[in-house]
Design a protein around this motif. Structure first.
Motif, mmCIF file in Angstrom:
data_model
loop_
_atom_site.group_PDB
_atom_site.id
_atom_site.type_symbol
_atom_site.label_atom_id
_atom_site.label_comp_id
_atom_site.label_asym_id
_atom_site.label_seq_id
_atom_site.Cartn_x
_atom_site.Cartn_y
_atom_site.Cartn_z
ATOM 1 N N ASN A 278 -34.136 17.665 1.117
ATOM 2 C CA ASN A 278 -34.140 16.217 1.334
ATOM 3 C C ASN A 278 -32.856 15.522 0.887
ATOM 4 O O ASN A 278 -32.900 14.419 0.331
ATOM 5 C CB ASN A 278 -35.343 15.573 0.622
ATOM 6 N N LEU A 279 -31.735 16.142 1.165
ATOM 7 C CA LEU A 279 -30.463 15.509 0.805
ATOM 8 C C LEU A 279 -30.104 14.428 1.816
ATOM 9 O O LEU A 279 -30.369 14.568 3.014
ATOM 10 C CB LEU A 279 -29.344 16.544 0.763
ATOM 11 N N PRO A 280 -29.488 13.347 1.360
ATOM 12 C CA PRO A 280 -29.050 12.299 2.296
ATOM 13 C C PRO A 280 -27.987 12.825 3.255
ATOM 14 O O PRO A 280 -27.255 13.776 2.945
ATOM 15 C CB PRO A 280 -28.471 11.220 1.369
ATOM 16 N N ILE A 281 -27.877 12.208 4.402
ATOM 17 C CA ILE A 281 -26.830 12.545 5.360
ATOM 18 C C ILE A 281 -25.457 12.313 4.720
ATOM 19 O O ILE A 281 -25.234 11.302 4.050
ATOM 20 C CB ILE A 281 -26.975 11.698 6.635
ATOM 21 N N GLY A 282 -24.563 13.258 4.919
ATOM 22 C CA GLY A 282 -23.224 13.143 4.367
ATOM 23 C C GLY A 282 -23.023 13.848 3.047
ATOM 24 O O GLY A 282 -21.889 13.983 2.580
ATOM 25 N N VAL A 283 -24.123 14.321 2.433
ATOM 26 C CA VAL A 283 -24.032 15.065 1.188
ATOM 27 C C VAL A 283 -24.041 16.559 1.512
ATOM 28 O O VAL A 283 -24.866 17.036 2.287
ATOM 29 C CB VAL A 283 -25.196 14.714 0.241
ATOM 30 N N THR A 284 -23.112 17.301 0.939
ATOM 31 C CA THR A 284 -22.999 18.736 1.197
ATOM 32 C C THR A 284 -23.990 19.513 0.351
ATOM 33 O O THR A 284 -24.100 19.288 -0.859
ATOM 34 C CB THR A 284 -21.574 19.219 0.879
ATOM 35 N N ASP A 285 -24.731 20.407 0.994
ATOM 36 C CA ASP A 285 -25.580 21.329 0.251
ATOM 37 C C ASP A 285 -24.749 22.566 -0.093
ATOM 38 O O ASP A 285 -24.343 23.326 0.791
ATOM 39 C CB ASP A 285 -26.806 21.727 1.074
ATOM 40 N N TYR A 286 -24.500 22.777 -1.359
ATOM 41 C CA TYR A 286 -23.623 23.857 -1.815
ATOM 42 C C TYR A 286 -24.132 25.221 -1.364
ATOM 43 O O TYR A 286 -23.366 26.039 -0.836
ATOM 44 C CB TYR A 286 -23.506 23.795 -3.339
ATOM 45 N N ALA A 287 -25.426 25.481 -1.568
ATOM 46 C CA ALA A 287 -25.972 26.806 -1.272
ATOM 47 C C ALA A 287 -25.782 27.178 0.195
ATOM 48 O O ALA A 287 -25.482 28.323 0.526
ATOM 49 C CB ALA A 287 -27.444 26.858 -1.653
ATOM 50 N N THR B 102 -26.398 18.375 -9.631
ATOM 51 C CA THR B 102 -27.766 18.722 -9.276
ATOM 52 C C THR B 102 -28.404 17.497 -8.623
ATOM 53 O O THR B 102 -27.898 16.371 -8.741
ATOM 54 C CB THR B 102 -28.554 19.127 -10.526
ATOM 55 N N ALA B 103 -29.519 17.728 -7.918
ATOM 56 C CA ALA B 103 -30.133 16.652 -7.137
ATOM 57 C C ALA B 103 -30.551 15.472 -8.008
ATOM 58 O O ALA B 103 -30.484 14.315 -7.567
ATOM 59 C CB ALA B 103 -31.332 17.196 -6.365
ATOM 60 N N ASP B 104 -30.969 15.743 -9.233
ATOM 61 C CA ASP B 104 -31.423 14.668 -10.103
ATOM 62 C C ASP B 104 -30.281 13.777 -10.590
ATOM 63 O O ASP B 104 -30.525 12.701 -11.147
ATOM 64 C CB ASP B 104 -32.201 15.230 -11.298
ATOM 65 N N ARG B 105 -29.023 14.179 -10.350
ATOM 66 C CA ARG B 105 -27.872 13.379 -10.763
ATOM 67 C C ARG B 105 -27.090 12.848 -9.556
ATOM 68 O O ARG B 105 -25.940 12.432 -9.699
ATOM 69 C CB ARG B 105 -26.959 14.199 -11.677
ATOM 70 N N LEU B 106 -27.737 12.854 -8.396
ATOM 71 C CA LEU B 106 -27.050 12.435 -7.176
ATOM 72 C C LEU B 106 -26.625 10.975 -7.234
ATOM 73 O O LEU B 106 -25.502 10.625 -6.824
ATOM 74 C CB LEU B 106 -27.953 12.675 -5.968
ATOM 75 N N ALA B 107 -27.471 10.096 -7.742
ATOM 76 C CA ALA B 107 -27.115 8.679 -7.837
ATOM 77 C C ALA B 107 -25.910 8.487 -8.756
ATOM 78 O O ALA B 107 -25.001 7.690 -8.457
ATOM 79 C CB ALA B 107 -28.304 7.868 -8.338
ATOM 80 N N GLU B 108 -25.878 9.232 -9.843
ATOM 81 C CA GLU B 108 -24.741 9.166 -10.769
ATOM 82 C C GLU B 108 -23.464 9.648 -10.082
ATOM 83 O O GLU B 108 -22.394 9.043 -10.228
ATOM 84 C CB GLU B 108 -25.043 10.023 -11.994
ATOM 85 N N ALA B 109 -23.584 10.733 -9.309
ATOM 86 C CA ALA B 109 -22.428 11.264 -8.598
ATOM 87 C C ALA B 109 -21.901 10.267 -7.575
ATOM 88 O O ALA B 109 -20.686 10.063 -7.447
ATOM 89 C CB ALA B 109 -22.795 12.575 -7.912
ATOM 90 N N ASP B 110 -22.798 9.626 -6.838
ATOM 91 C CA ASP B 110 -22.387 8.636 -5.839
ATOM 92 C C ASP B 110 -21.597 7.503 -6.487
ATOM 93 O O ASP B 110 -20.604 7.016 -5.933
ATOM 94 C CB ASP B 110 -23.614 8.068 -5.129
#
Length: 238
Positions: A129-138, A99-107
């Protein structure tokens, strides 16, 4: 070799393809979504194709799941296993779904690998507002086909355990709980660890039962929910 998703879904699809498989409630927003076995399988197949075709996942790929207990998480797990990838609940990974709130953890976990973000929106809205290079699943998943060629030589399935070991653990848990295909199982339990995934999700599917999954459950609604959903069993933390 066992393909874990095939082993879990094929008996259900044969016995009761159109009956409810997951009924998801989020009482914080008044959301209710129900998926049949066919619909869940279609979502899992679309996810499998996304993982395989866009994120280059397959046998030996370690896929971190930084996601809550949710119907889309079930589709992601089943999709990963259909292509023979390994779901990991801790440690480094090659790809991450979060989820977006765990993006830093995922990176941090993937250290330059692929990351896909799930908005978990019931209407399929993109995560903003996803960073470039991150896939939006939906956005990405909807263009993929709802049929998949299962991996016949899968790698480890869940935190180092093979598909056979995970399936055996799920079947043993189902037997311990006394679950049958006639059960409607209500649960507000989490899926954060490999044990929780087996005990709180896969055991239900291994029994051929269906799941009534609660997020942010309102205690005042539980009795009515048990009645309207014809719940026969409730999972607790034991």
């Amino acid at each position: 070799m066992t393909n874990l998703t095939d082993a879990l879904l094929t008996p259900i699809l044969s016995a009761d393809p159109k009956g409810p498989r997951i009924t998801y409630y989020d009482d914080a927003v008044g959301e209710r979504i129900e998926l049949s076995a066919v619909t869940l399988a279609n979502w899992a197949a679309k996810t499998a194709n996304l993982l395989r075709d866009e994120l280059s996942a397959g046998p030996g790929t370690r896929a971190a799941m930084l996601l809550p207990a949710h119907w889309q998480t079930a589709a992601v797990l089943l999709g990963a296993w259909w292509i023979g990838a390994e779901v990991v609940c801790s440690g480094d990974a090659d790809i991450a779904l979060c989820t977006a709130d765990r993006l830093a953890e995922a990176d941090e976990i993937v250290a330059g690998g692929e990351v896909a973000v799930l908005s978990l929106d019931p209407f399929g809205k993109a995560a903003p507002n996803l960073p470039i290079g991150v896939t939006d699943y939906a956005t990405a998943v909807r263009v993929h086909g709802d049929q998949v060629v299962p991996e016949r030589h899968p790698g480890p399935a869940l935190d180092g355990r093979s598909a056979d070991e995970v399936l055996d653990a799920a079947q043993r848990r189902a037997a311990t709980l006394g679950l049958t295909s006639a059960d409607r199982v209500m649960s507000a339990q989490t899926w954060s660890t490999d044990t929780e995934i087996v005990d709180n999700l896969l055991a239900v599917f291994a029994a051929g039962a269906s799941l009534v999954l609660l997020a942010n459950p309102d205690p005042a609604l539980l009795d009515r929910r048990r009645a309207t959903e014809k719940v026969t069993r409730t999972l607790d933390s034991s």
